[in-house]
Design a protein around this motif. Structure first.
Motif, short mmCIF file in Angstrom:
data_model
loop_
_atom_site.label_atom_id
_atom_site.label_comp_id
_atom_site.label_asym_id
_atom_site.label_seq_id
_atom_site.Cartn_x
_atom_site.Cartn_y
_atom_site.Cartn_z
N ARG A 153 0.86 -1.20 0.00
CA ARG A 153 0.00 0.00 0.00
C ARG A 153 0.88 1.24 0.00
N ARG A 189 -5.10 7.05 -0.65
CA ARG A 189 -4.52 5.78 -0.22
C ARG A 189 -4.71 4.77 -1.34
N ARG A 212 -4.03 0.66 -2.58
CA ARG A 212 -3.75 -0.71 -2.19
C ARG A 212 -3.26 -1.45 -3.42
N ALA A 256 -2.42 -0.50 -8.60
CA ALA A 256 -2.95 -0.14 -7.28
C ALA A 256 -4.35 0.45 -7.47
#
Length: 73
Positions: free
Chosen positions: A8, A15, A17, A47
């Motif tokens: 992450r 944000r 992941r 991501a």
């Protein structure tokens, strides 16, 4: 990083992941002068942010930390 793999990150206020298997990239792929390549390595991975938007990132580690080198929508 978990077990030496990226899992992450935070980038551009979001944000992210990692949602695929990261590919490790070595010095030979970076367009940097040779004097700046000592110890340089990075990762390419997909991501996904909290809203479900997925992108591919190339990130590299330099003396002052990790940097996003490139990203693709």
């Amino acid at each position: 990083m978990v077990d030496d793999l990226p899992t992450r990150m935070v980038y551009a206020g979001h944000r992210w992941r990692i949602t695929d298997t990261p590919t490790r990239m070595r010095e030979s792929v970076w367009a940097a002068p040779r004097e700046h390549q000592h110890g340089l390595y990075g990762w390419r991975f997909q991501a996904t942010d909290e809203e479900g938007h997925a992108v591919v990132f190339d990130v590299c580690e330099a003396d002052d930390g990790w940097h996003v080198h490139h990203m693709w929508d």
